[in-house]
Design an enzyme around this catalytic site. Structure first.
Site: not given
Ligand code: DGY
Length: 322
Positions: A241, A288, A155-158, A239, A270
């Site tokens: 890693r 990605h 639960m960080g920014r994203i 989304t 990747e």
């Molecule tokens: C990030 O900023 O971590 C994106 O996945 C691109 O590397």
């Protein structure tokens, strides 16, 4: 003498122009990732390496002896592709680009949720193949997204931005797993519930969205056992890693329909994506794209420019991670 920089890939033109103006900059017109030998020379010949997630910088990529490089300025928020301990040992500063890609990555997490649950990739493939036989009550019925429970891992920014969209936009209930306690106005406003364990979140959620960093501490956080903790009707969204998920275990779970589907923007190795995953209809696969908007990619580049400028002017570096 201007500091010498090497940019390992093509960057947005506006950013490359500023870099070329402020620094003695070597650009990469071919956009081909640097070979290990070229990376080794970069450490000897340049004051700064402007890296991306497509560069692998494990300890073995760092020079044994003294390097000319004093800073690795990463274009991206995630930096698990860089061995920061190896950088620290050689007095090389590492920076990232937090904040500016939060919205676009969260937008993409939502679009993966919608795409996999509502079967939009499958539907588009069917239509383009000329196989659509017209509307019918049973045609491609997917799963409803609105009102379901979303489990956020990290639960960080994203993570918060994804939860906010899901809660206020789609009326979803939010539960989450985070190693440290999160108790702020934003999570309270969403009525988000922090659960004690990852398994609790996996068991409670209709959608699980991963937003934790990659690297050793979270490698295969989602493995065969944790996939079995998920509901059979649930979807996994990644989304973050690729290494956070045991990709083989996920492929097996999708093949056996142990979970309903997955939406993946990131992969373990990747740009390789296993054929077994590509054969499945219940997975949406993206190359990605989380931060891939013009606005965000320019903003990421500008963050790198700020970090480098501060570093070479001897000021505190805003986004220093090592
Ligand atoms: C990030 O900023 O971590 C994106 O996945 C691109 O590397």
């Amino acid at each position: 003498m201007k500091p010498r920089l090497i940019v390992t890939r093509r960057w947005p033109a506006a950013v490359e122009a500023i870099l070329a103006e402020r620094f003695d900059t070597t650009l990469n017109a071919s956009d081909e990732p640097l070979s290990p030998a070229a990376m080794a020379s970069a450490f000897a010949d340049f004051d700064a390496i402007l890296a991306t997630v497509s560069d692998r910088l494990p300890v073995a990529a760092f020079p044994e002896g003294a390097a000319r490089t004093r800073i690795i300025a990463n274009f991206g928020v995630g930096f698990s592709h860089i061995d920061v301990a190896a950088a620290r040992d050689r007095d090389i500063v590492v920076t990232n680009t937090p904040g500016v890609l939060t919205d676009c990555t969260a937008d993409l997490a939502l679009s993966l949720m919608l795409a996999v649950a509502r079967r939009t990739g499958e539907g588009e493939r069917q239509l383009r193949a000329g196989e659509w036989r017209g509307w019918s009550p049973t045609h491609m019925a997917g799963a409803k997204v609105s009102g379901k429970t979303l489990g956020i891992v990290g639960m960080g920014r994203i993570g918060k931005a994804t939860a906010r969209r899901a809660h206020f936009g789609f009326g979803m209930k939010i539960v989450f797993f985070n190693r440290s306690p999160v108790d702020d106005d934003e999570t309270r406003a969403m009525g988000a519930v922090q659960m004690p364990t990852l398994d609790d979140v996996l068991a409670a959620s209709d959608f699980v969205s991963l937003h934790c960093p990659g690297g050793a501490e979270n490698r295969h956080l989602i493995d065969a056992r944790s996939l079995r903790s998920m509901k059979r009707c649930a979807f996994l969204i990644n989304t973050a890693r690729g290494d956070v998920v045991d990709q083989d275990a996920l492929t097996g779970a999708l093949e056996r329909r142990e979970i309903a589907g997955a939406g993946l923007d990131v992969f373990a190795d990747e740009p390789a994506v296993p054929e077994a995953l590509k054969r499945l209809e219940n997975v949406v696969l993206l190359p990605h794209l989380g931060s891939a908007t013009e606005e965000t990619r320019v903003a990421m580049g500008m963050k790198v420019v700020e970090n480098l400028t501060a570093f070479f002017e001897g000021r505190p570096v805003p986004d220093r991670v090592a």
